[in-house]
Scaffold this active site. Structure first.
Site, PDB file in Angstrom:
ATOM      1  N   GLY A   1       0.830  -1.211   0.000  1.00 39.26           N
ATOM      2  CA  GLY A   1       0.000   0.000   0.000  1.00 39.26           C
ATOM      3  C   GLY A   1       0.857   1.251   0.000  1.00 39.26           C
TER       4      GLY A   1
ATOM      5  N   SER B   1       1.673   3.491  -2.489  1.00 40.15           N
ATOM      6  CA  SER B   1       1.574   4.560  -3.500  1.00 40.15           C
ATOM      7  C   SER B   1       1.161   5.898  -2.934  1.00 40.15           C
ATOM      8  CB  SER B   1       0.585   4.158  -4.600  1.00 40.15           C
ATOM      9  OG  SER B   1       1.180   3.198  -5.415  1.00 40.15           O
ATOM     10  N   ARG B   2       0.564   5.870  -1.770  1.00 46.64           N
ATOM     11  CA  ARG B   2       0.141   7.160  -1.198  1.00 46.64           C
ATOM     12  C   ARG B   2       0.118   7.079   0.324  1.00 46.64           C
ATOM     13  NH1 ARG B   2      -5.691   6.610  -0.328  1.00 46.64           N
ATOM     14  NH2 ARG B   2      -6.482   4.894  -1.579  1.00 46.64           N
TER      15      ARG B   2
ATOM     16  N   SER C   1      -2.902   0.463  14.694  1.00 45.19           N
ATOM     17  CA  SER C   1      -3.619   1.724  14.923  1.00 45.19           C
ATOM     18  C   SER C   1      -3.920   1.837  16.415  1.00 45.19           C
ATOM     19  CB  SER C   1      -4.943   1.738  14.156  1.00 45.19           C
ATOM     20  OG  SER C   1      -5.756   2.812  14.608  1.00 45.19           O
TER      21      SER C   1
ATOM     22  N   TYR D   1     -12.447  -2.742  11.825  1.00 46.94           N
ATOM     23  CA  TYR D   1     -11.113  -2.135  11.732  1.00 46.94           C
ATOM     24  C   TYR D   1     -10.348  -2.291  13.052  1.00 46.94           C
ATOM     25  CZ  TYR D   1      -7.643   1.553  10.785  1.00 46.94           C
ATOM     26  OH  TYR D   1      -6.485   2.265  10.612  1.00 46.94           O
ATOM     27  N   ALA D   2     -11.013  -1.979  14.161  1.00 47.09           N
ATOM     28  CA  ALA D   2     -10.337  -2.063  15.462  1.00 47.09           C
ATOM     29  C   ALA D   2      -9.927  -3.503  15.765  1.00 47.09           C
ATOM     30  CB  ALA D   2     -11.245  -1.522  16.563  1.00 47.09           C
ATOM     31  N   ALA D   3     -10.826  -4.456  15.454  1.00 50.56           N
ATOM     32  CA  ALA D   3     -10.495  -5.871  15.707  1.00 50.56           C
ATOM     33  C   ALA D   3      -9.339  -6.316  14.815  1.00 50.56           C
ATOM     34  CB  ALA D   3     -11.725  -6.747  15.466  1.00 50.56           C
TER      35      ALA D   3
ATOM     36  N   LYS E   1      -6.891  -4.475  13.748  1.00 49.63           N
ATOM     37  CA  LYS E   1      -5.642  -3.876  14.238  1.00 49.63           C
ATOM     38  C   LYS E   1      -5.220  -4.504  15.571  1.00 49.63           C
ATOM     39  CE  LYS E   1      -5.058  -1.006  10.802  1.00 49.63           C
ATOM     40  NZ  LYS E   1      -3.941  -1.180   9.862  1.00 49.63           N
TER      41      LYS E   1
ATOM     42  N   ILE F   1      -3.563  10.552  11.568  1.00 48.50           N
ATOM     43  CA  ILE F   1      -2.550  11.038  10.637  1.00 48.50           C
ATOM     44  C   ILE F   1      -3.265  11.610   9.405  1.00 48.50           C
ATOM     45  CG2 ILE F   1      -0.475  10.394   9.338  1.00 48.50           C
ATOM     46  CD1 ILE F   1      -0.253   9.871  12.411  1.00 48.50           C
TER      47      ILE F   1
END
Ligand code: NAP
Length: 243
Positions: free
Chosen positions: A13, A15-16, A138, A151-153, A155, A184
């Site tokens: 990931g 490229s940006r 995160s 998402y949290a799980a 991470k 960020i």
């Protein structure tokens, strides 16, 4: 002074956003970097802009593609010394409305991809008795967050994967750490309104959102020989929000 001269690295990931900043920082420290992203043309363009790097296409949600990517990078560079599992997505919703597909998509990109990449990369690192694996987690993997169960799980899982890999691989001098960024400024957080941004900054002792290079600097440190007695750790880079 951080020197990664002679080292090879792969950033997913890249490229940006944070991934691109990590690739730039590793190149600036002397490493040759494989820039992996969904789209080959974008990855190649990024590599041309950064220098000392090559672009590769890989959808990290596909385990076969990830395994092949590791092999291709090793064939192309002769080795893979530093693996940075950075690619990540969000599919936010309150749990009552979260679809199974959104849970699965986030787990596949954010968590399973890192497991598959570590499994494939560890063999060469073991042979060479040197490796660095850095997983971009995160702060929500530590704190939880409303609307981000998936998402949290993912991470939190990445943090447990980091500690397990650190224990399994330490005897071969492969160090595995995670970085937990706070908020960020990237496309991922661009959707926030000015109000939400101000409310967030108010919770951060350093009173600003972070920049991708704040994370990239921490990655370069953990990848270097300056961090040779650090493994299984989660470095929180969040302006002091979680302490
Ligand atoms: P971003 O700007 O959205 O960039 C994500 C990158 O991942 C993009 O290059 C994207 O590629 C790539 N990607 C997405 N799905 C992929 C897939 N299936 N296969 C390969 N590449 C894929 O996000 P970011 O803010 O830089 O986030 C980078 C990492 O930091 C993520 O793991 C994220 O969870 C973590 N993080 C970010 C923050 C934050 O505040 N920004 C906070 C904590 C943690 P395309 O360009 O092709 O879409």
């Amino acid at each position: 002074m951080i020197s990664l001269s002679g080292r090879t690295a792969l950033v997913t990931g890249a490229s940006r956003g944070i991934g691109r900043a990590i690739a730039e920082s590793l190149v600036a420290s002397g490493a040759r970097v494989a820039i992996a992203d969904l789209d080959l043309a974008t990855a190649e363009k990024t590599a041309a802009e950064i220098g000392e790097s090559r672009g590769f296409a890989c959808d990290v949600s596909d385990p076969t593609a990830v395994t092949m990517l590791i092999q291709t990078v090793e064939d192309s560079f002769g080795s893979l010394d530093i693996l940075v599992n950075n690619a990540g997505i969000t599919r936010d919703n309150l749990m009552a409305r979260m679809k199974d597909e959104d849970w699965d998509a986030v787990m596949a990109v954010n968590l399973r991809s890192a497991f598959v990449a570590i499994r494939a990369a560890q063999r060469g690192m073991m042979k060479r008795r040197w490796g660095r694996i850095i997983n971009i987690a995160s702060v929500v993997g530590i704190m939880g967050n409303k609307g981000q169960a998936n998402y949290a799980a993912s991470k939190a899982g990445l943090i447990a994967l980091t500690k397990t890999a650190a224990k399994e691989l330490a005897s071969r001098n492969i160090l595995v750490n995670a970085i937990a960024p706070g908020f960020i400024q990237t496309a991922m957080t661009e959707k926030l309104s000015d109000e939400a941004r101000a409310a967030l900054a108010a919770q951060i002792p350093l009173a600003r959102l972070g920049e991708p290079k704040d994370i990239a600097n921490a990655v370069a440190f953990l990848a270097s020989d300056m961090a040779s007695y650090i493994t299984g750790q989660v470095l929180v880079v969040d302006g002091g929000m979680v302490m």
